[in-house]
Design an enzyme around this catalytic site. Structure first.
Site, short mmCIF file in Angstrom:
data_model
loop_
_atom_site.label_atom_id
_atom_site.label_comp_id
_atom_site.label_asym_id
_atom_site.label_seq_id
_atom_site.Cartn_x
_atom_site.Cartn_y
_atom_site.Cartn_z
N SER A 54 0.84 -1.20 0.00
CA SER A 54 0.00 0.00 0.00
C SER A 54 0.87 1.25 0.00
CB SER A 54 -0.91 -0.01 1.23
OG SER A 54 -1.61 1.21 1.33
N TRP B 270 2.39 1.54 -3.40
CA TRP B 270 1.38 1.99 -4.38
C TRP B 270 1.33 3.52 -4.43
CZ3 TRP B 270 -2.96 5.05 -3.84
CH2 TRP B 270 -3.89 5.04 -4.90
N HIS B 271 1.51 4.13 -3.25
CA HIS B 271 1.39 5.59 -3.18
C HIS B 271 2.51 6.31 -3.91
CE1 HIS B 271 -1.71 4.88 -0.17
NE2 HIS B 271 -2.06 6.13 -0.34
N GLY B 272 3.67 5.72 -3.95
CA GLY B 272 4.72 6.44 -4.66
C GLY B 272 6.03 5.67 -4.74
N PHE C 153 -0.49 10.12 -7.62
CA PHE C 153 -0.44 8.67 -7.50
C PHE C 153 -1.20 8.04 -8.69
CE2 PHE C 153 1.47 9.83 -3.83
CZ PHE C 153 0.65 10.35 -2.84
#
Lengths: 476, 309
Positions: free
Chosen positions: A318, A321-323, A476
């Site tokens: 997670s 996924w954000h960056g 994102f």
């Protein structure tokens, strides 16, 4: 095209008017063309990337339904590789390459792989996950493959939620494109009210707080511990208002046209534990990870050590996924640690509550739990916002010293920020603990309702930060 | 039914926008000190013979009273924090609508030439004057394509100004008198603190903004056309920049080819590396500004731009 712009205002009015003017069978086509225009307003050429993944997943869905066994799995894997591959190239390639360069340098080896100078297509992470949820659900037999290419394309590209979610599920969204959605003034009013609240959160609160946060976080070595602490707290509110504001505008805009998108936030500021925070924050993403990663790994029906590992994986990914930055990985992992720690120490914390008498004071217990949860989540956001790990640790070090005066070049920024946060907290507390009571926006008297809408609009004009820029989650 | 309700709501909105806008207009122009008051004073009231322009460096570096006492010409400091060439040109236009000063001093920095979005956003300072000062409208409209549409609202010009307008009308700690005494100059009493110091923008993007260059040229041309003596100054900084700033060559060429004087203090050893004169890397404190102003006065005397009094 950002939501907080005149361009979007004109776009929304025109598209909505045409939507209701057209016969229902033609509406999907209008929405598809509008969504293409909406997406191309950012970087036109990236529509081809979106087009590629749409074509792959459309045919994958059909073949997944027709086949079984090993062949079916192959189609699923091919679809997932195509989607994740696009994400990997555009979002993560340079990150991995940078780390590979650093690692090879330690051995005196030159990295032969070139860096790519490409822009991240806007909303890539969001529509990739939305597309993947479709193919996975078709594979599982929980969703029929969509045969109409235009409708499927619209499912991926539906403009209100195209760039920053909510990440929809095919079971919820696809069928709605076949429903007629007549003109309904009550529903349209509700949609517009939600959009207005979203604009207030974004323009009055988030962008105002962002002015202070950016000054502190872009030059952390030049600010005191107290300033950085205040900026971190402000950032917690900023990111909530920015992201939930976007979601409210997206959900409201869809609602105006009769579409019900999933709720994405449920007052996460008032969460009593970190686990509860993650059930209230970015719900569409957390449920995506729960359904498509956590449960397939075994969920919580596994031995304790495996449960902790599953949670670690989910939060690690997670964060990733954000960056494409170590700061996001650390942020995600830290939140995973919070949840795991809470599970391990649950019995001891209950014991502590009994000793301190907090089990007999539910309100005090509630307040303390909310405060602790907010503090933990806010602390983790140092990593989310900092430009690098070095900056993050510097900020934490400075905050720990709690030194120096607060940076107040423009006192009005602080005054407006506190005004915005106060309004936000009053609304959140009212909605959480007194639903249906003390409501201005839903008051039975038309004058009170209209005055409350007027208050929001006039506050936006008077206290809003115009040209505050893009929504944070667009990156994102 | 829906459209009639929507119409009713819009009507309420328009009425409240008008009423609040009227109140905010009254509050804004009732201010008697503060940065917005100084802008109003610069544009609508001053009749000083020497006017200094500039952003924060202009505001904190030029002691108007010192110029007044030494040269015997009245002086007003029309500088404003976080303002740029667009703002300076707008204020100059407003001043020239009313009278012609005898000398203009324009303090410039890199952000008056390089691309920086803040320069356009800071034109927010001129919104309250949009209706009454047609000469500044093209400049205000640089903020954005839809600025004229936003300005249909009576509240919008006072966006983010409510709190400052309120404090500007209250005479807290005798600020009104103190400010009036200083003739626009705002002394910086803080001393240099190594740990917390605004940097000198060493990594700044040096891409030229052609619109800014156009307005700088217009500023210089306007003075030249009116035979109004102009001195363009680059204030001293604590540290000499390692990289050559090509805006300096630009500015000098434009200034000198239009009969303006160009003074560059960035390599002046009186100031560079002398922390005692600075609040931070780029702003002089009250001690430094006195010495700097004296240097400016000497240059003015040497060039004989002004008749001796």
């Amino acid at each position: 095209m950002v939501f907080n712009s005149f361009h979007f205002a004109f776009f929304f009015v025109v598209v909505t008017a045409l939507y209701f003017a057209l016969p229902f069978k033609r509406r999907w086509f209008l929405l598809l063309i509008s969504s293409c225009y909406f997406y191309m307003a950012f970087v036109p050429i990236y529509i081809f990337i979106l087009g590629f993944t749409i074509i792959v997943d459309y045919f994958a869905g059909i073949y997944l339904e027709k086949t079984s066994g090993k062949k079916k799995k192959t189609y699923l894997i091919a679809s997932l590789i195509a989607n994740i591959g696009v994400l990997a190239v555009f979002k993560y390639y340079n990150f991995f390459n940078t780390n590979l360069t650093a690692a090879l340098q330690d051995f005196g080896i030159h990295n032969p792989f070139p860096f790519l100078s490409i822009l991240l297509p806007i909303g890539l992470s969001f529509h990739t996950f939305q597309a993947m949820s479709y193919t996975i659900e078709v594979y599982r037999g929980r969703q029929k493959a969509e045969r109409n290419f235009g409708i499927y394309a619209l499912y991926v590209m539906f403009y209100p939620q195209l760039v920053s979610g909510p990440i929809e599920r095919p079971q919820n969204l696809l069928r709605q494109f076949y429903e007629s959605h007549p003109f309904d003034s009550a529903r349209i009013t509700e949609g517009l009210k939600q959009m207005l609240w979203g604009f207030f959160k974004k323009i009055v609160i988030a962008d105002r707080l962002g002015l202070y946060v950016n000054i502190a976080y872009n030059n952390p070595e030049q600010h005191t511990g107290v300033t950085l602490l205040l900026a971190t707290i402000f950032f917690s509110f900023q990111i909530y208002c920015d992201f939930s504001g976007y979601s409210d505008i997206a959900i409201g805009a869809a609602r105006v046209m009769g579409f019900n998108l999933m709720k994405n936030f449920n007052h996460p500021i008032l969460a009593k534990s970190t686990s509860e925070h993650w059930r209230r924050w970015h719900i569409s993403l957390s449920t995506w990870f729960k359904d498509f990663l956590y449960f397939p790994l075994g969920g919580s029906r596994v031995p304790a050590y495996r449960l902790y590992f599953n949670l670690f994986i989910v939060f690690f990914l997670s964060g990733f996924w954000h960056g494409a930055n170590w700061t996001f990985i650390v942020w995600g992992t830290l939140n995973g640690f919070y949840v795991i720690f809470a599970i391990i120490t649950n019995k001891y914390r209950q014991y502590l509550d009994r000793i301190l008498g907090l089990d007999k004071s539910p309100r005090m217990n509630l307040f303390i739990n909310i405060l602790i949860t907010f503090s933990l989540i806010t602390f983790s956001r140092v990593f989310f916002r900092a430009n690098s790990l070095t900056d993050a640790f510097h900020i934490i070090g400075r905050m720990a010293r709690f030194d120096g005066p607060i940076y107040t070049v423009d006192p009005s920024t602080l005054v407006y920020a506190i005004f915005g946060i106060t309004v936000l907290l009053l609304v959140e507390i009212k909605q959480e603990y007194f639903p249906g009571k003390y409501s201005f926006r839903n008051h039975p008297h038309w004058a009170v309702r209209n005055l409350s809408y007027a208050f929001l609009v006039l506050s936006i004009l008077l206290f809003g930060v115009f040209d505050g820029g893009q929504f944070i989650y667009f990156q994102f | 039914m829906f459209f009639s309700k929507l119409f009713g709501f819009l009507l309420i909105l328009i009425v409240f926008d008008f009423l609040f806008g009227y109140f905010l207009h009254y509050l804004y122009f009732k201010q008697n000190h503060g940065r917005d008051y100084r802008t109003t004073y610069s544009m609508e009231q001053t009749n000083a013979e020497i006017i200094t322009f500039g952003s924060s460096r202009g505001l904190h570096n030029y002691q108007s009273n010192l110029i007044n006492n030494r040269l015997q010409y009245s002086c007003y400091n029309a500088g404003r924090d976080a303002s740029y060439i667009f703002y300076h040109f707008a204020v100059l236009q407003s001043i020239l609508q009313r009278y012609q000063p005898k000398l203009i001093i324009l303090d410039i920095n890199e952000l008056d030439f390089y691309i920086d979005n803040r320069s356009y956003l800071s034109l927010n300072a001129l919104l309250p004057y949009y209706d009454t000062h047609p000469e500044i409208r093209p400049i205000v409209e640089l903020r954005g394509r839809y600025e004229q549409l936003k300005l249909l609202s009576h509240i919008y010009p006072y966006n983010s100004k409510f709190f400052s307008s309120l404090t500007g009308t209250l005479d807290i700690r005798n600020k009104r008198f103190e400010e009036a005494r200083m003739n626009g100059f705002v002394p910086e009493y803080r001393t240099f603190n190594e740990a917390f110091s605004i940097g000198a923008n060493e990594d700044i993007d040096q891409t030229i903004d052609t619109t800014k260059v156009q307005y700088f040229t217009s500023f210089v041309n306007e003075c030249n056309a009116r035979h109004l003596p102009l001195i363009v100054v680059v204030s001293p900084t604590l540290k000499k920049f390692d990289t050559e700033r090509h805006f300096l060559r630009f500015a000098k060429d434009i200034a000198t080819s239009n009969n303006a004087y160009f003074l560059n203090f960035t390599a002046d050893t009186t100031f560079t590396s002398n922390k005692h004169y600075f609040r931070d890397m780029i702003h002089l404190n009250v001690t430094g500004s006195k010495i700097f102003t004296q240097s400016i006065i000497e240059k003015i005397s040497l060039t004989r731009m002004l008749a001796e009094r």
